[in-house]
Design a protein around this motif. Structure first.
Motif, mmCIF file in Angstrom:
data_model
loop_
_atom_site.group_PDB
_atom_site.id
_atom_site.type_symbol
_atom_site.label_atom_id
_atom_site.label_comp_id
_atom_site.label_asym_id
_atom_site.label_seq_id
_atom_site.Cartn_x
_atom_site.Cartn_y
_atom_site.Cartn_z
ATOM 1 N N VAL A 1 -4.914 -4.285 -6.246
ATOM 2 C CA VAL A 1 -4.115 -3.347 -5.443
ATOM 3 C C VAL A 1 -2.844 -4.024 -4.939
ATOM 4 C CG1 VAL A 1 -6.143 -2.069 -4.634
ATOM 5 C CG2 VAL A 1 -5.290 -4.005 -3.286
ATOM 6 N N TYR A 2 -1.911 -3.192 -4.540
ATOM 7 C CA TYR A 2 -0.775 -3.636 -3.739
ATOM 8 C C TYR A 2 -1.185 -3.318 -2.307
ATOM 9 C CZ TYR A 2 4.061 -3.828 -1.934
ATOM 10 O OH TYR A 2 5.202 -4.130 -1.231
ATOM 11 N N PRO A 3 -1.607 -4.324 -1.516
ATOM 12 C CA PRO A 3 -2.228 -4.052 -0.212
ATOM 13 C C PRO A 3 -1.306 -3.348 0.773
ATOM 14 C CG PRO A 3 -2.608 -6.325 -0.914
ATOM 15 C CD PRO A 3 -1.566 -5.759 -1.825
ATOM 16 N N GLY A 4 -1.886 -2.450 1.549
ATOM 17 C CA GLY A 4 -1.118 -1.730 2.550
ATOM 18 C C GLY A 4 -0.505 -2.655 3.588
ATOM 19 N N LEU A 5 -1.236 -3.688 4.004
ATOM 20 C CA LEU A 5 -0.712 -4.615 4.997
ATOM 21 C C LEU A 5 0.492 -5.378 4.458
ATOM 22 C CD1 LEU A 5 -4.003 -6.066 6.552
ATOM 23 C CD2 LEU A 5 -2.467 -4.332 7.509
ATOM 24 N N LEU A 6 0.482 -5.688 3.174
ATOM 25 C CA LEU A 6 1.620 -6.365 2.561
ATOM 26 C C LEU A 6 2.814 -5.420 2.466
ATOM 27 C CD1 LEU A 6 2.194 -9.164 1.446
ATOM 28 C CD2 LEU A 6 1.541 -8.348 -0.824
ATOM 29 N N GLN A 7 2.536 -4.155 2.151
ATOM 30 C CA GLN A 7 3.601 -3.162 2.119
ATOM 31 C C GLN A 7 4.217 -2.980 3.499
ATOM 32 O OE1 GLN A 7 2.505 0.524 -0.161
ATOM 33 N NE2 GLN A 7 0.568 -0.559 -0.444
ATOM 34 N N LEU A 8 3.366 -2.937 4.521
ATOM 35 C CA LEU A 8 3.847 -2.746 5.884
ATOM 36 C C LEU A 8 4.773 -3.882 6.309
ATOM 37 C CD1 LEU A 8 3.780 -1.115 8.503
ATOM 38 C CD2 LEU A 8 1.759 -2.424 9.178
ATOM 39 N N SER A 9 4.429 -5.105 5.950
ATOM 40 C CA SER A 9 5.292 -6.233 6.292
ATOM 41 C C SER A 9 6.654 -6.100 5.626
ATOM 42 C CB SER A 9 4.629 -7.554 5.894
ATOM 43 O OG SER A 9 4.464 -7.639 4.488
ATOM 44 N N SER A 10 6.678 -5.553 4.401
ATOM 45 C CA SER A 10 7.952 -5.318 3.708
ATOM 46 C C SER A 10 8.751 -4.219 4.392
ATOM 47 C CB SER A 10 7.694 -4.948 2.245
ATOM 48 O OG SER A 10 7.013 -5.979 1.569
ATOM 49 N N PHE A 11 8.053 -3.120 4.774
ATOM 50 C CA PHE A 11 8.730 -2.021 5.469
ATOM 51 C C PHE A 11 9.414 -2.536 6.736
ATOM 52 C CE2 PHE A 11 5.204 1.026 3.813
ATOM 53 C CZ PHE A 11 5.834 1.091 2.584
ATOM 54 N N ALA B 1 -0.122 3.133 9.868
ATOM 55 C CA ALA B 1 -1.314 3.482 9.081
ATOM 56 C C ALA B 1 -0.961 3.415 7.599
ATOM 57 C CB ALA B 1 -1.810 4.866 9.460
ATOM 58 N N VAL B 2 -1.357 2.337 6.957
ATOM 59 C CA VAL B 2 -0.984 2.128 5.559
ATOM 60 C C VAL B 2 -2.221 2.114 4.663
ATOM 61 C CG1 VAL B 2 1.193 0.937 5.947
ATOM 62 C CG2 VAL B 2 -0.938 -0.352 6.065
ATOM 63 N N MET B 3 -1.991 2.406 3.399
ATOM 64 C CA MET B 3 -3.079 2.442 2.432
ATOM 65 C C MET B 3 -2.750 1.543 1.243
ATOM 66 S SD MET B 3 -2.392 6.293 0.965
ATOM 67 C CE MET B 3 -3.440 6.181 -0.476
ATOM 68 N N ASP B 4 -3.781 1.007 0.621
ATOM 69 C CA ASP B 4 -3.589 0.191 -0.576
ATOM 70 C C ASP B 4 -3.241 1.091 -1.757
ATOM 71 O OD1 ASP B 4 -4.392 -1.816 1.074
ATOM 72 O OD2 ASP B 4 -6.308 -2.195 0.081
ATOM 73 N N MET B 5 -2.357 0.605 -2.600
ATOM 74 C CA MET B 5 -1.929 1.338 -3.775
ATOM 75 C C MET B 5 -2.536 0.688 -5.021
ATOM 76 S SD MET B 5 2.041 2.020 -4.930
ATOM 77 C CE MET B 5 2.536 1.961 -3.217
ATOM 78 N N PRO B 6 -3.066 1.460 -5.976
ATOM 79 C CA PRO B 6 -3.586 0.838 -7.203
ATOM 80 C C PRO B 6 -2.515 -0.030 -7.855
ATOM 81 C CG PRO B 6 -4.173 3.165 -7.116
ATOM 82 C CD PRO B 6 -3.217 2.933 -5.989
ATOM 83 N N ALA B 7 -2.878 -1.236 -8.244
ATOM 84 C CA ALA B 7 -1.902 -2.173 -8.796
ATOM 85 C C ALA B 7 -1.203 -1.607 -10.024
ATOM 86 C CB ALA B 7 -2.602 -3.486 -9.159
ATOM 87 N N GLU B 8 -1.968 -0.951 -10.898
ATOM 88 C CA GLU B 8 -1.362 -0.428 -12.116
ATOM 89 C C GLU B 8 -0.374 0.696 -11.820
ATOM 90 O OE1 GLU B 8 -4.578 -0.747 -11.568
ATOM 91 O OE2 GLU B 8 -5.564 1.217 -11.592
ATOM 92 N N PHE B 9 -0.609 1.451 -10.756
ATOM 93 C CA PHE B 9 0.341 2.513 -10.402
ATOM 94 C C PHE B 9 1.635 1.900 -9.878
ATOM 95 C CE2 PHE B 9 2.275 5.361 -7.258
ATOM 96 C CZ PHE B 9 2.532 6.458 -8.062
ATOM 97 N N TYR B 10 1.507 0.925 -8.989
ATOM 98 C CA TYR B 10 2.696 0.284 -8.431
ATOM 99 C C TYR B 10 3.519 -0.401 -9.519
ATOM 100 C CZ TYR B 10 5.517 -3.211 -5.996
ATOM 101 O OH TYR B 10 6.551 -4.008 -5.569
ATOM 102 N N LEU B 11 2.860 -1.181 -10.362
ATOM 103 C CA LEU B 11 3.580 -1.931 -11.383
ATOM 104 C C LEU B 11 4.205 -1.014 -12.435
ATOM 105 C CD1 LEU B 11 1.064 -4.900 -11.881
ATOM 106 C CD2 LEU B 11 3.256 -4.943 -10.661
ATOM 107 N N SER B 12 3.471 0.013 -12.843
ATOM 108 C CA SER B 12 4.029 0.922 -13.854
ATOM 109 C C SER B 12 5.165 1.761 -13.279
ATOM 110 C CB SER B 12 2.930 1.830 -14.424
ATOM 111 O OG SER B 12 2.338 2.635 -13.418
ATOM 112 N N THR B 13 5.121 2.063 -11.968
ATOM 113 C CA THR B 13 6.238 2.782 -11.341
ATOM 114 C C THR B 13 7.501 1.937 -11.375
ATOM 115 O OG1 THR B 13 4.783 4.032 -9.859
ATOM 116 C CG2 THR B 13 7.077 3.820 -9.205
ATOM 117 N N VAL B 14 7.369 0.670 -10.989
ATOM 118 C CA VAL B 14 8.532 -0.222 -10.989
ATOM 119 C C VAL B 14 9.076 -0.393 -12.400
ATOM 120 C CG1 VAL B 14 9.333 -2.568 -10.523
ATOM 121 C CG2 VAL B 14 7.801 -1.444 -8.910
ATOM 122 N N GLU B 15 8.172 -0.632 -13.339
ATOM 123 C CA GLU B 15 8.617 -0.927 -14.704
ATOM 124 C C GLU B 15 9.159 0.303 -15.418
ATOM 125 O OE1 GLU B 15 7.027 -3.353 -18.635
ATOM 126 O OE2 GLU B 15 5.554 -2.425 -17.295
#
Length: 425
Positions: A250-260, A299-313
């Protein structure tokens, strides 16, 4: 294994900070201290209260909080949330207003899967249920989805939307907010080619990156600066042992929050220091402006890794949708196949995430659609959040979207209403 350990370490840090806040609050609030008033103790108690609440919210899914609505008859009507379609990675839910005839205007709101829950669209939904039958894509937190459920990438997301649109029928109006705009456009094109009679009546795309390079922003620049290998090494972790999705990448929600928060650290720091002082002075309330905003934002949620990576790519780097080269299960999804679905784009002039030009690019891709079925709107003083929530949405954008829906409504089929289904497709 190290990725599971780092995931659990982040959870441990969060849990420790929540405990520190609770400890500071309880210790500084010891009744005996009231005999010797000390402003420092009041500040420590206030810091503890704000800290505990903030870190606690990071792992809790917010409630929709839409329990009733006042209609034109002047009466309050209860609102019940029904699950229409249940799937492993997300459900289709319906906000049913009791004691009200079924509304002819059926609206599917496609929520983003970008780190926050669908409840981020709470105000959007509340403004629509007054005179619409509102359905929402309620995405699940990837940490709670067992590995046995399989993968979930941009193609799976698109097929989920296809199933939801097919379920609601051709009289449905689709509103895609932010991140899902390009994939919702692709899902509509997929239906246009595979099952034309199931296409929705209209499609409204709000602030989405259909062509990220049309107007570059910090978000699009980041996508070009880093390689896919760097993203996978730095952003992707595996769910730890505490949750059902143990082992899922996953792309963890806590990691996303720190980026936000790092994008506007000074603003967030001031907001929290000001809130601590308000609590200290007894001016804060449980549902004040700060808590209403940050209860949702944190309030953040984990994102499936394949969804995050395929969205970026595929959406940002390769611009497959912007180039009309997107494929689903090996089939080319030709956006030019859309010939009978009215398409409207909405952008905010001050949007620094999906800048004006990125979303309106969808209209140029709809080569098979006559100009009479295309529309666009740029809200002069609205930022990214303002184009789907707040005053700009309520007063300016929502009336235009409703008018667009009504102008392009299809006649409702004479078939009976489908029963509510809760079994997975």
């Amino acid at each position: 294994m190290r990725y599971m350990m780092s995931y659990d370490l982040m959870e441990t840090v969060r849990n420790a900070n929540q405990w520190l806040g609770a400890t500071a609050l309880s210790m500084a609030s010891y009744p005996a201290y009231a005999a010797v008033p000390n402003p420092m103790l009041s500040w420590v108690a206030a810091w503890g209260q704000v800290t505990e609440r903030s870190f606690e919210r990071m792992v809790a899914k917010p409630d929709w909080g839409i329990h009733d609505t006042t209609l034109a008859d002047g009466r309050d009507h209860l609102v019940e949330i029904d699950t229409v379609v249940e799937k492993p990675f997300g459900d289709l839910i319906h906000f049913r207003v009791t004691d009200r005839p079924e509304q002819p205007r059926k609206v599917l709101v496609v929520a983003p899967m970008s780190g926050h829950y669908a409840t981020l669209l709470r105000s959007t939904v509340k403004s629509l249920i007054e005179n619409c039958e509102v359905y929402v894509t309620d995405w699940h937190n990837a940490r709670d989805i067992p590995v046995s459920a399989g993968k979930f990438d941009v193609e799976d997301y698109t097929l989920y939307l296809v199933d939801f649109m097919r379920e609601l029928g051709p009289e449905c109006h689709v509103v895609a907010v932010c991140q899902p705009a390009p994939l919702t456009l692709a899902a509509t094109a997929y239906l246009a080619a595979e099952e034309p009679k199931a296409q929705p009546s209209s499609l409204t795309l709000i602030g989405g990156p259909v062509d990220p390079d049309a107007t570059p922003t910090d978000v699009t620049d980041f996508g070009h600066r880093v390689t896919m290998g760097q993203l996978e090494q730095t952003m992707i972790q595996r769910v730890g042992f505490k949750y059902k999705g143990v082992g899922r990448a996953v792309y963890p929600g806590l990691l996303q929050l720190s980026s936000f928060m790092s994008m506007n650290m000074e603003r967030h720091s001031k907001a929290f220091s000001d809130q601590i002082m308000r609590v200290c002075r007894g001016e804060a309330t449980d549902h004040d402006a700060h808590n209403r905003f940050y209860d949702e934002y944190l309030a953040v949620m984990d994102m499936p890794a394949e969804f995050y990576l395929s969205t970026v790519e595929r959406v940002f780097k390769n611009r497959e949708i912007a180039k009309n080269e997107f494929t689903v299960e090996g089939k080319h999804v030709d956006i030019g196949k859309i010939t009978d679905v009215a398409v409207k784009t909405v952008e905010g002039a001050k949007d620094d995430i999906s800048a004006p030009g990125q979303c309106i690019a969808a209209l140029d891709l709809c080569t098979g659609l006559p100009d009479s079925k295309k529309a666009s709107h740029v809200e002069p003083d609205a930022g990214h959040y303002g184009i789907f929530a707040g005053r700009a949405w309520r007063n300016n954008i929502r009336p235009l979207v409703i008018e667009f829906m009504d102008a392009n409504a299809r006649d409702k089929p004479t078939r009976g209403t489908k029963p509510v289904r809760t079994a997975a497709k």
